[in-house]
Design an enzyme around this catalytic site. Structure first.
Site, PDB file in Angstrom:
ATOM      1  N   ARG A  48      41.840 -18.560  -9.692  1.00  0.00           N
ATOM      2  CA  ARG A  48      40.446 -18.059  -9.437  1.00  0.00           C
ATOM      3  C   ARG A  48      40.398 -17.103 -10.745  1.00  0.00           C
ATOM      4  NH1 ARG A  48      40.069 -16.998  -3.059  1.00  0.00           N
ATOM      5  NH2 ARG A  48      38.849 -18.967  -2.453  1.00  0.00           N
ATOM      6  N   LYS A 210      37.125 -29.665  12.762  1.00  0.00           N
ATOM      7  CA  LYS A 210      36.114 -29.609  13.769  1.00  0.00           C
ATOM      8  C   LYS A 210      34.769 -30.207  13.202  1.00  0.00           C
ATOM      9  CE  LYS A 210      36.864 -24.959  15.781  1.00  0.00           C
ATOM     10  NZ  LYS A 210      36.282 -23.502  15.338  1.00  0.00           N
ATOM     11  N   GLY A 366      37.945 -25.754   1.036  1.00  0.00           N
ATOM     12  CA  GLY A 366      39.157 -25.475   0.787  1.00  0.00           C
ATOM     13  C   GLY A 366      40.385 -26.206   1.158  1.00  0.00           C
ATOM     14  N   GLY A 389      33.028 -22.385   2.134  1.00  0.00           N
ATOM     15  CA  GLY A 389      31.961 -22.224   2.980  1.00  0.00           C
ATOM     16  C   GLY A 389      30.659 -22.095   2.018  1.00  0.00           C
TER      17      GLY A 389
END
Ligand code: AMP
Length: 408
Positions: A48, A210, A366, A389
């Site tokens: 990053r 999920k 991710g 996200g």
């Protein structure tokens, strides 16, 4: 309905920093320096930091001074040494090749004085923004205090663009000169490629744990894609919904209806859905568990599916290889355990091969990004998104507050 949401999304125009004249300015840049630290506070993965170098150098080379602000971790009770951005200075100085000054508080007298004294070409890093609860609350007073530290606002933190925090969105209103940094622009540009101008055939590969996290994105993509591959833990709720028996595999009881709805919708829209026909099953959630292969719709009691099986790998590979646009989000199995990483690796290989043959591939989220980077394939796909996200929300058709705030 999906189309109108996207039309709105695309009407937001975001300026890039390359269109601003920066000489003599003091540029406040929201970056994502939320990097992992070792027990003795060394940066263990500087991806990053490196990602923001083009933005940093562009600003410094233009003759401006630079104030960097970021969050680090999730501090709960105000200033905590463990979450101090001070720890990243050595790594940052080495990468930039220049000294980096530090303000021990992101607002207040020290930050103001140090920011005011900055000469062009100099860099100041502010302490962790999340030491103030006002940051995540999007407090306007806090945003205004931050805004006083510079006269141009740049947001290069795509990973937090889906949050309306003080530094990621709210403070933009105090600037007439504002723009997206190069990370932010590249992320949006690549996301747009798979939303607006995808070449067909187009496959979305969904995996991970999920169903509930991926419902909206799957629904939105059904208007665009030709194939939907579903792997990972979420595949078992689909199999159960179709009347299968899944042993102890991951199950979201309350999503069975949703799965059926997605399958119906896919049929209606002519999207071919590919579920893993077989699975690698294990008798425990452990790398050392006993394992074997069986049909995904007939997993014996006491066993759980932890990876897609050999037949599924071949099926998925074939689909990927015939597509021209590939969006991949979520691993095919519990790839953190070597015993159940083969499915994810096989798909990664297929995506790399398709890319070499001219397909456009975007890896988002991710875990799939981590898997591709771990395998050393990061530079053999078209783009690896840094924003988990934020990318998902963008793909769901939502307007990201951080992006909207940069609109004119
Ligand atoms: P997500 O954050 O939803 O993309 O999920 C990523 C996680 O899903 C990873 O930590 C994987 O280990 C996990 N996962 C993938 N496949 C399975 C599976 N079959 N059973 C349990 N967990 C899984």
């Amino acid at each position: 309905m999906g189309m109108s949401k996207f039309a709105l999304l695309n009407s937001i125009s975001m300026k890039s920093i390359s269109s601003l004249s920066l000489a003599g300015k003091k540029v406040l840049v929201r970056v994502d320096f939320n990097v992992p630290l070792t027990a003795d506070f060394q940066v263990s993965d500087d991806t990053r930091l490196r990602a923001t170098l083009p933005t940093i150098h562009h600003i410094l080379d233009a003759g401006a001074s630079l104030v960097l602000m970021s969050h680090l971790g999730r501090p709960k009770d105000g200033p905590t040494d463990k979450y101090s951005l001070r720890h990243i200075i050595p790594a940052l100085e080495k990468l930039i090749g220049k000294p980096v000054q530090f303000a021990n508080d992101c607002i207040g007298a020290e930050a103001s004085e140090k920011a005011a004294a900055l000469q062009s070409g100099e860099i100041l890093l502010l302490e962790n923004l999340r030491f103030y609860k006002e940051e995540e609350k999007g407090d306007i007073g806090f945003a205004e205090k931050l805004s006083k530290l510079g006269n141009v606002y740049v947001n290069d933190a795509f990973g937090t663009a889906h949050r309306a925090h003080a530094s990621t969105a709210v403070m933009a209103q105090f600037f007439t000169e504002k723009a997206a940094g190069f990370v932010m622009s590249a992320e949006i540009e690549n996301a747009k490629k798979v939303l607006d101008s995808a070449q067909k055939p187009y496959v979305a590969i969904m995996g991970g744990a999920k169903v509930s996290d991926k419902i909206l994105i799957m629904e939105n993509l059904l208007d665009r894609i030709d194939h939907l591959i579903i792997g990972g833990g979420m595949a078992y709720t689909f199999w159960k919904a179709k009347g299968g028996v899944i042993g102890n595999s991951l199950l979201e009881e309350d999503r069975l209806e949703t799965c059926l709805r997605i399958l119906d919708l896919a049929k209606e829209k002519g999207v071919e859905v590919h579920l893993p026909m077989d699975s690698t099953i294990a008798d425990a959630f452990s790398n050392e568990a006993q394992k074997t292969n069986c049909e995904s719709k007939g997993i014996p009691a006491g066993w759980m599916g932890l990876d897609i099986g050999q037949k599924a790998m071949q099926d998925f590979r074939e689909v990927v290889l015939k597509c021209k646009t590939i969006l991949w989000n979520g691993p095919m199995g519990v790839f953190e355990m070597p015993a159940f990483a083969e499915g994810t690796k096989t798909i990664a290989h297929a995506v790399v091969e398709a890319t070499a043959n001219g397909a456009y591939s975007l890896i988002g989220g991710g875990d799939s990004a981590a898997a591709v980077n771990q395998l050393g394939f990061g530079d053999q796909v078209s783009y690896v998104s840094t924003g988990g996200g934020a990318l998902l929300e963008y793909m769901e058709g939502k307007v990201l507050p951080g992006v909207a705030a940069l609109g004119e």
